[in-house]
Design an enzyme around this catalytic site. Sequence first.
Site, PDB file in Angstrom:
ATOM      1  N   LYS A   1      28.121  40.588  34.964  1.00 34.15           N
ATOM      2  CA  LYS A   1      28.522  41.733  34.130  1.00 34.15           C
ATOM      3  C   LYS A   1      27.968  43.025  34.717  1.00 34.15           C
ATOM      4  O   LYS A   1      28.663  44.023  34.832  1.00 34.15           O
ATOM      5  CB  LYS A   1      27.982  41.495  32.722  1.00 34.15           C
ATOM      6  CG  LYS A   1      28.713  42.095  31.569  1.00 34.15           C
ATOM      7  CD  LYS A   1      30.123  41.701  31.418  1.00 34.15           C
ATOM      8  CE  LYS A   1      30.449  40.291  31.792  1.00 34.15           C
ATOM      9  NZ  LYS A   1      31.841  39.983  32.017  1.00 34.15           N
TER      10      LYS A   1
ATOM     11  N   TRP B   1      47.626  46.435  41.279  1.00 36.03           N
ATOM     12  CA  TRP B   1      46.338  45.994  41.816  1.00 36.03           C
ATOM     13  C   TRP B   1      46.685  45.446  43.196  1.00 36.03           C
ATOM     14  O   TRP B   1      47.205  44.348  43.335  1.00 36.03           O
ATOM     15  CB  TRP B   1      45.731  44.921  40.915  1.00 36.03           C
ATOM     16  CG  TRP B   1      44.375  44.479  41.366  1.00 36.03           C
ATOM     17  CD1 TRP B   1      43.176  45.061  41.057  1.00 36.03           C
ATOM     18  CD2 TRP B   1      44.066  43.356  42.195  1.00 36.03           C
ATOM     19  NE1 TRP B   1      42.150  44.369  41.654  1.00 36.03           N
ATOM     20  CE2 TRP B   1      42.660  43.327  42.354  1.00 36.03           C
ATOM     21  CE3 TRP B   1      44.829  42.379  42.824  1.00 36.03           C
ATOM     22  CZ2 TRP B   1      42.015  42.346  43.114  1.00 36.03           C
ATOM     23  CZ3 TRP B   1      44.185  41.414  43.591  1.00 36.03           C
ATOM     24  CH2 TRP B   1      42.783  41.408  43.722  1.00 36.03           C
TER      25      TRP B   1
ATOM     26  N   GLU C   1      25.909  35.064  34.033  1.00 37.56           N
ATOM     27  CA  GLU C   1      26.909  35.932  33.412  1.00 37.56           C
ATOM     28  C   GLU C   1      26.360  37.368  33.313  1.00 37.56           C
ATOM     29  O   GLU C   1      27.084  38.335  33.557  1.00 37.56           O
ATOM     30  CB  GLU C   1      27.306  35.387  32.028  1.00 37.56           C
ATOM     31  CG  GLU C   1      28.226  36.267  31.213  1.00 37.56           C
ATOM     32  CD  GLU C   1      29.536  36.640  31.909  1.00 37.56           C
ATOM     33  OE1 GLU C   1      29.860  36.071  32.957  1.00 37.56           O
ATOM     34  OE2 GLU C   1      30.208  37.560  31.402  1.00 37.56           O
TER      35      GLU C   1
ATOM     36  N   HIS D   1      11.799  29.542  45.677  1.00 39.90           N
ATOM     37  CA  HIS D   1      12.433  28.894  46.837  1.00 39.90           C
ATOM     38  C   HIS D   1      13.375  29.847  47.572  1.00 39.90           C
ATOM     39  O   HIS D   1      14.196  29.394  48.361  1.00 39.90           O
ATOM     40  CB  HIS D   1      13.191  27.639  46.391  1.00 39.90           C
ATOM     41  CG  HIS D   1      12.305  26.618  45.768  1.00 39.90           C
ATOM     42  ND1 HIS D   1      11.366  25.905  46.476  1.00 39.90           N
ATOM     43  CD2 HIS D   1      12.168  26.206  44.479  1.00 39.90           C
ATOM     44  CE1 HIS D   1      10.706  25.099  45.668  1.00 39.90           C
ATOM     45  NE2 HIS D   1      11.180  25.273  44.447  1.00 39.90           N
TER      46      HIS D   1
ATOM     47  N   GLU E   1      29.783  43.933  37.937  1.00 37.24           N
ATOM     48  CA  GLU E   1      31.159  44.370  37.687  1.00 37.24           C
ATOM     49  C   GLU E   1      31.222  45.829  37.249  1.00 37.24           C
ATOM     50  O   GLU E   1      32.059  46.579  37.720  1.00 37.24           O
ATOM     51  CB  GLU E   1      31.790  43.530  36.554  1.00 37.24           C
ATOM     52  CG  GLU E   1      32.266  42.171  36.952  1.00 37.24           C
ATOM     53  CD  GLU E   1      32.849  41.416  35.757  1.00 37.24           C
ATOM     54  OE1 GLU E   1      33.947  40.883  35.890  1.00 37.24           O
ATOM     55  OE2 GLU E   1      32.200  41.347  34.701  1.00 37.24           O
TER      56      GLU E   1
ATOM     57  N   CYS F   1      48.148  43.582  38.131  1.00 40.97           N
ATOM     58  CA  CYS F   1      49.429  44.256  38.141  1.00 40.97           C
ATOM     59  C   CYS F   1      50.171  44.013  36.833  1.00 40.97           C
ATOM     60  O   CYS F   1      50.272  42.886  36.357  1.00 40.97           O
ATOM     61  CB  CYS F   1      50.250  43.820  39.333  1.00 40.97           C
ATOM     62  SG  CYS F   1      51.998  43.922  39.123  1.00 40.97           S
TER      63      CYS F   1
ATOM     64  N   ASN G   1      54.951  41.517  40.626  1.00 38.73           N
ATOM     65  CA  ASN G   1      53.576  41.055  40.426  1.00 38.73           C
ATOM     66  C   ASN G   1      53.465  39.705  41.132  1.00 38.73           C
ATOM     67  O   ASN G   1      54.242  38.794  40.840  1.00 38.73           O
ATOM     68  CB  ASN G   1      53.299  40.910  38.931  1.00 38.73           C
ATOM     69  CG  ASN G   1      52.009  40.147  38.621  1.00 38.73           C
ATOM     70  OD1 ASN G   1      51.911  39.494  37.597  1.00 38.73           O
ATOM     71  ND2 ASN G   1      51.044  40.220  39.489  1.00 38.73           N
ATOM     72  N   GLY G   2      52.524  39.608  42.051  1.00 41.10           N
ATOM     73  CA  GLY G   2      52.335  38.341  42.755  1.00 41.10           C
ATOM     74  C   GLY G   2      52.157  38.588  44.241  1.00 41.10           C
ATOM     75  O   GLY G   2      51.837  39.698  44.676  1.00 41.10           O
TER      76      GLY G   2
ATOM     77  N   ARG H   1      45.359  45.596  33.797  1.00 42.38           N
ATOM     78  CA  ARG H   1      45.775  44.583  34.768  1.00 42.38           C
ATOM     79  C   ARG H   1      45.759  45.103  36.203  1.00 42.38           C
ATOM     80  O   ARG H   1      45.932  44.333  37.152  1.00 42.38           O
ATOM     81  CB  ARG H   1      47.184  44.090  34.441  1.00 42.38           C
ATOM     82  CG  ARG H   1      47.286  43.422  33.090  1.00 42.38           C
ATOM     83  CD  ARG H   1      48.710  43.019  32.827  1.00 42.38           C
ATOM     84  NE  ARG H   1      49.118  41.937  33.677  1.00 42.38           N
ATOM     85  CZ  ARG H   1      49.094  40.648  33.347  1.00 42.38           C
ATOM     86  NH1 ARG H   1      48.694  40.294  32.150  1.00 42.38           N
ATOM     87  NH2 ARG H   1      49.471  39.727  34.182  1.00 42.38           N
TER      88      ARG H   1
ATOM     89  N   LYS I   1      42.065  42.745  35.376  1.00 41.64           N
ATOM     90  CA  LYS I   1      41.619  41.794  34.366  1.00 41.64           C
ATOM     91  C   LYS I   1      42.123  40.366  34.572  1.00 41.64           C
ATOM     92  O   LYS I   1      41.339  39.454  34.709  1.00 41.64           O
ATOM     93  CB  LYS I   1      42.002  42.278  32.976  1.00 41.64           C
ATOM     94  CG  LYS I   1      41.336  41.421  31.913  1.00 41.64           C
ATOM     95  CD  LYS I   1      41.147  42.136  30.637  1.00 41.64           C
ATOM     96  CE  LYS I   1      40.370  41.283  29.648  1.00 41.64           C
ATOM     97  NZ  LYS I   1      38.948  41.189  29.938  1.00 41.64           N
TER      98      LYS I   1
END
Length: 585
Positions: free
Chosen positions: A460, A72, A456, A479, A463, A2, A96-97, A27, A580
């Site tokens: 990626k 968001w 990573e 395993h 995402e 946000c 925001n929050g 954001r 983000k």
Amino acid sequence: MCGIIGYTGRRNASEIIYQGLKRLEYRGYDSSGAAYLADGKLSVVKKEGKVEKLLPLLKDVKSSLGIGHTRWATHGVPSDTNSHPHRSGNIAVVHNGIIENYAELKGKLISDNYKFVSDTDSEVVAHLLNKNYSGNLLEAMQKTVKMLKGSYALIAICDSENRIIAARYKSPLILGYGSGENYLASDEPALAGLCETISILQDGDIAEVSSESIKIYDENLTPVSREVFPNLAVCCDLGLDNCPHYMLKELREVPDSVRFTERAFEGIRQKLSAILSDVNRAVFVGCGTAYHAAMIGKRYAESFARIPCEAETGGEFRYKQPVIDGRTAVFAISQSGETADTVEAARLALSLGAKVVAVTNSHHSELTRIAHVVVPVAAGPEICVAATKSYTGQVAALYLTANLLAKRQPEKLDKVYDLCKKTVAELNIGSLAQVCAKARGVYFLGRDLDYAVAVEGSLKLKEVSYVPGEGYPSGELKHGTLALIDEETVSVFIICDDLLADKSVNAVEQVRSRGGKTAVFTNVDRVIEKLRSETPYVFELPRCDKYLSPLLSAIAVQKLAYQTAVALGRDPDKPRNLAKSVTVE
Ligand code: GLU
């Protein structure tokens, strides 16, 4: 998570708010909205979807004061009504929050006859401001925030006052100083090119912003002063530089992130060395990609300094009872410096007496404010939601830091800078991306440092392309994960450690003999020779020191993720459901 923007001054607020929201869109981008005063009348416009949908609603508006929000969602689906600003009578607010006690507050407001139209937690703030308002929005804000539990950056306006009132607790909010105009925003890049100086609100601060002045108060409305900094984003180029996506532009900036981080490190070398002088244990904390950088930091520090090290996600660390003391260094890694779980982990470490080192790309963030010392990541603004250059900047910063911890001379990074440039320019991965785009699952495998890059790579790809998979140690394949392998899966091996290479080649064979497709990123000659005839997807990386190889293999997995997303027609810059900088828990 946000983005918030506010403006009051001689220019047209609606244009500045729209441009600010475009810059803040990384954001959050499920919906957006604005509130403004025009001819003394308060208007609110909002729309589900990306910020550009707001343009038709704002383009003919003339106003000198307004606020905006790109969302968001945490509470309530993305929709026109759940978008911010929320309005109650003559007051509008953006948030925001998360208001953790919103259900209880909502119940009380309903019994006071307030009508709720949205499913958000934020709408309670609008009604509380209305309820607490008796001719002074600043006082209404003070009363309102006393009733809130959770996290918030709030900015509000009211039709009878020519000022914006803001409050902050655990969500970021900055103030921008202009001449005859002033700004509020969630971060510095939103104010790129707009104002030269900023200050940062601290938890509990309440601010009053008019075109002529900015006043900051504590929770009792006693004036406080906050340091004024240069706006580091004032001359940043936030354009696409002829690239179709920010992800590609930022991937091309990976070599610079390494080079500039090395330069910036010189500025803190002495202070860092003093703070780390008697450290006998290190904990590396981060979330998402930063956690994967933490895994690499742990390996560097263990290998170079030979001290016990751990890597933890912020969300896990903050709720366990970590065994740390005054001789433990806690490295809190966050691109934005505002990641809620990482910031809280750093606070916990501080309370336990640890030496807290922030490793961040944001030089005016909560993490930089609370840490004992900041190791700068000099990647520059990163707009794509998926991290690329900030990750390599973090890895470079951790490499230099671990060397310093070990009182050892690091390799100069100029050679690896050239190799990064070569990898960005020459590694051609298009054919593999086409195969991954059609795969049912893509697994990334490696050992030791290569394993850290594998996780990573997997993140990626998930995402930005939404192709499922996981990152796994190649020794562990047999395993468990081997059960998932068939001809519809691709297993991507990273093999950049000469000592462990033959073990990883065994794992490639195990996958091939179960009919799985394989691909290999390697800089080990004998691996190339052995596997080239067996799989069409052997990609050669430049030879380099094994500890620096993650910088090159990272480029390979980032490129693969980008090209797979493009092959599937996804927007890699704005993946679904993500935002983000994750400033909520
Ligand atoms: N909790 C608010 C909502 O869901 C704000 C979310 C945010 O910070 O993006 O609308």
